[in-house]
Design an enzyme around this catalytic site. Structure first.
Site, short mmCIF file in Angstrom:
data_model
loop_
_atom_site.label_atom_id
_atom_site.label_comp_id
_atom_site.label_asym_id
_atom_site.label_seq_id
_atom_site.Cartn_x
_atom_site.Cartn_y
_atom_site.Cartn_z
N ASN A 7 10.95 -10.07 18.39
CA ASN A 7 12.23 -10.10 19.11
C ASN A 7 12.36 -8.83 19.96
O ASN A 7 12.36 -7.72 19.43
CB ASN A 7 13.37 -10.21 18.07
CG ASN A 7 14.73 -10.28 18.73
OD1 ASN A 7 15.01 -9.53 19.66
ND2 ASN A 7 15.57 -11.18 18.26
N ASP A 9 14.89 -8.03 22.06
CA ASP A 9 16.26 -7.76 22.52
C ASP A 9 16.54 -6.27 22.70
O ASP A 9 17.21 -5.86 23.64
CB ASP A 9 17.30 -8.28 21.50
CG ASP A 9 17.34 -9.79 21.43
OD1 ASP A 9 16.71 -10.45 22.27
OD2 ASP A 9 18.01 -10.30 20.51
N HIS A 10 16.06 -5.46 21.73
CA HIS A 10 16.49 -4.06 21.76
C HIS A 10 15.75 -3.21 22.78
O HIS A 10 16.16 -2.08 23.04
CB HIS A 10 16.46 -3.48 20.35
CG HIS A 10 17.49 -4.17 19.50
ND1 HIS A 10 18.80 -4.30 19.93
CD2 HIS A 10 17.40 -4.83 18.33
CE1 HIS A 10 19.47 -5.00 19.01
NE2 HIS A 10 18.64 -5.33 18.05
N HIS A 43 17.30 -13.22 22.67
CA HIS A 43 18.64 -13.79 22.46
C HIS A 43 19.46 -13.57 23.72
O HIS A 43 19.78 -12.44 24.07
CB HIS A 43 19.28 -13.09 21.25
CG HIS A 43 20.59 -13.65 20.83
ND1 HIS A 43 21.25 -13.25 19.69
CD2 HIS A 43 21.40 -14.59 21.38
CE1 HIS A 43 22.39 -13.91 19.57
NE2 HIS A 43 22.50 -14.73 20.58
N ARG A 45 22.73 -13.56 24.96
CA ARG A 45 24.11 -13.59 24.44
C ARG A 45 25.10 -13.85 25.56
O ARG A 45 24.85 -13.52 26.71
CB ARG A 45 24.44 -12.25 23.76
CG ARG A 45 23.62 -11.99 22.52
CD ARG A 45 24.07 -10.70 21.85
NE ARG A 45 25.32 -10.89 21.17
CZ ARG A 45 25.45 -11.03 19.84
NH1 ARG A 45 24.41 -10.96 19.06
NH2 ARG A 45 26.64 -11.22 19.30
N ARG A 49 24.74 -8.54 26.67
CA ARG A 49 24.69 -7.11 26.35
C ARG A 49 23.27 -6.57 26.35
O ARG A 49 23.05 -5.39 26.47
CB ARG A 49 25.35 -6.84 24.99
CG ARG A 49 24.55 -7.31 23.81
CD ARG A 49 25.14 -6.82 22.51
NE ARG A 49 26.38 -7.51 22.21
CZ ARG A 49 26.81 -7.70 20.96
NH1 ARG A 49 26.13 -7.23 19.95
NH2 ARG A 49 27.92 -8.37 20.73
N HIS A 50 22.28 -7.44 26.16
CA HIS A 50 20.90 -6.93 26.25
C HIS A 50 20.04 -7.82 27.17
O HIS A 50 19.82 -7.48 28.32
CB HIS A 50 20.26 -6.65 24.88
CG HIS A 50 20.56 -7.64 23.78
ND1 HIS A 50 20.35 -8.98 23.91
CD2 HIS A 50 21.02 -7.44 22.52
CE1 HIS A 50 20.68 -9.57 22.77
NE2 HIS A 50 21.10 -8.67 21.91
N GLU A 70 16.89 -17.55 21.31
CA GLU A 70 18.04 -17.60 20.40
C GLU A 70 19.28 -17.74 21.25
O GLU A 70 19.46 -17.01 22.24
CB GLU A 70 18.16 -16.29 19.61
CG GLU A 70 17.09 -16.11 18.58
CD GLU A 70 17.24 -14.76 17.88
OE1 GLU A 70 18.21 -14.03 18.17
OE2 GLU A 70 16.38 -14.45 17.08
N THR A 101 23.71 -10.62 14.93
CA THR A 101 24.10 -11.89 14.34
C THR A 101 24.38 -11.67 12.85
O THR A 101 23.49 -11.25 12.11
CB THR A 101 22.95 -12.91 14.50
OG1 THR A 101 22.45 -12.79 15.82
CG2 THR A 101 23.42 -14.31 14.28
N GLU A 151 15.59 -21.46 10.35
CA GLU A 151 15.26 -20.05 10.13
C GLU A 151 16.24 -19.54 9.09
O GLU A 151 17.46 -19.48 9.35
CB GLU A 151 15.38 -19.24 11.42
CG GLU A 151 15.04 -17.76 11.18
CD GLU A 151 14.95 -16.93 12.44
OE1 GLU A 151 14.53 -17.47 13.49
OE2 GLU A 151 15.31 -15.74 12.38
N HIS A 191 15.64 -11.77 10.18
CA HIS A 191 16.80 -10.88 10.25
C HIS A 191 16.68 -9.74 9.25
O HIS A 191 16.57 -9.96 8.05
CB HIS A 191 18.14 -11.58 10.04
CG HIS A 191 19.24 -10.90 10.79
ND1 HIS A 191 19.80 -9.73 10.37
CD2 HIS A 191 19.84 -11.18 11.97
CE1 HIS A 191 20.71 -9.34 11.24
NE2 HIS A 191 20.75 -10.19 12.23
N GLY A 192 16.67 -8.54 9.79
CA GLY A 192 16.66 -7.34 8.95
C GLY A 192 15.31 -7.04 8.32
O GLY A 192 15.22 -6.16 7.46
N HIS A 214 14.39 -5.44 15.41
CA HIS A 214 14.84 -4.05 15.40
C HIS A 214 13.79 -3.09 14.84
O HIS A 214 13.52 -2.04 15.43
CB HIS A 214 16.15 -3.95 14.61
CG HIS A 214 16.74 -2.59 14.66
ND1 HIS A 214 16.48 -1.63 13.71
CD2 HIS A 214 17.55 -2.00 15.57
CE1 HIS A 214 17.12 -0.52 14.02
NE2 HIS A 214 17.78 -0.72 15.15
#
Ligand code: PXP
Length: 237
Positions: A7, A9-10, A43, A45, A49-50, A70, A101, A151, A191-192, A214
């Site tokens: 991912n 996104d960041h 993702h 959004r 935002r990203h 996503e 999320t 997922e 996630h995480g 992340h």
């Protein structure tokens, strides 16, 4: 063997912090591929935002691995998906005020809205995965909705404060994974997840895809993107 969806996104989060052109998530996608990623996840959004539409558009044109978009089951972003045709969409809940999320999608409560979106995506051949909590009711609803995959949200496992709590969340994910596979759904987890907690997830029988963002981006700042992806890939194989 679980596949790794990276991912990105960041990478875009850092770019948007200055509303500039770097770092470019398109570059990150290419480097992730070179590092062994099996897929690129991003993702789009509602508040942009990203990730921007431009990122998705270029990555759709350039990625050689699977692109997993996503998105919320929202009519506007659905139109973008129908235009850019990512091979896979993961439907997620989305609130403007959340940092990331937070919970899984409530397929039961939002059945009608999600169904409309899933039907449109299916009509153009996009596979749909539902991001849900490890909850048998949500897994059953996802199957009835006609999803290809679920997922399972690994956030509670990732956030566990001690070994006992983590063991309980692991057991819940194990049972939910078994249930999803029994129902004929493809199993994704995400996630995480981090370099420290991922291996237990990667060993869950039947897991097909792990989506991780992340932690990889955080490590990439220190060691480079390709290297960060390579290290994660080694851990899950
Ligand atoms: N899977 C889904 C459905 C997500 O929404 C996210 C966060 O965007 C991830 C995986 C990746 O989570 P993390 O950034 O914590 O690895």
């Amino acid at each position: 063997m679980a596949k790794l969806g990276v991912n990105i996104d960041h990478v875009a989060t850092v770019r948007q912090a200055r509303r500039t052109i770097e770092p470019d998530p398109v570059w990150a996608a290419a480097l992730a591929e070179l590092g062994g990623a099996d897929g690129i996840t991003l993702h789009l959004r509602e508040d942009r935002r990203h990730i921007q539409e431009r990122d998705l558009r270029i990555i759709r044109q350039t990625a050689q691995v699977k692109v997993n978009l996503e998105m919320a089951a929202d009519p506007q972003v659905t139109e973008i998906a129908l235009d850019l045709l990512p091979p896979q969409v993961t439907l997620v809940p989305e609130k403007r005020e959340e940092v990331t999320t937070e919970g899984g999608l409530d397929v039961i409560t939002h059945w009608a809205r999600i169904k409309t979106c899933v039907e449109k995506l299916h009509d153009v051949g996009i596979e749909v995965s539902m991001f849900v909590d490890p909850d048998p009711r949500q897994i059953e609803a996802s199957q009835k909705m006609g999803a290809t995959a679920v997922e399972l949200h690994t956030g509670r496992y990732a956030d566990a404060m001690n070994q006992h709590e983590q063991d309980l969340e692991f057991e819940a994910l194990l049972a939910a994974s078994h249930d999803a596979i029994e129902r004929g759904l493809v199993l994704h987890l995400g996630h995480g997840l981090t370099y420290r907690n991922v291996q237990r997830m990667a060993r869950i029988p039947g897991v097909c895809e792990l989506n991780i963002g992340h932690s990889i981006v955080a490590r990439a700042i220190m060691v480079g993107f390709q290297q960060a992806v390579r290290e994660m890939k080694t851990l899950i194989t």
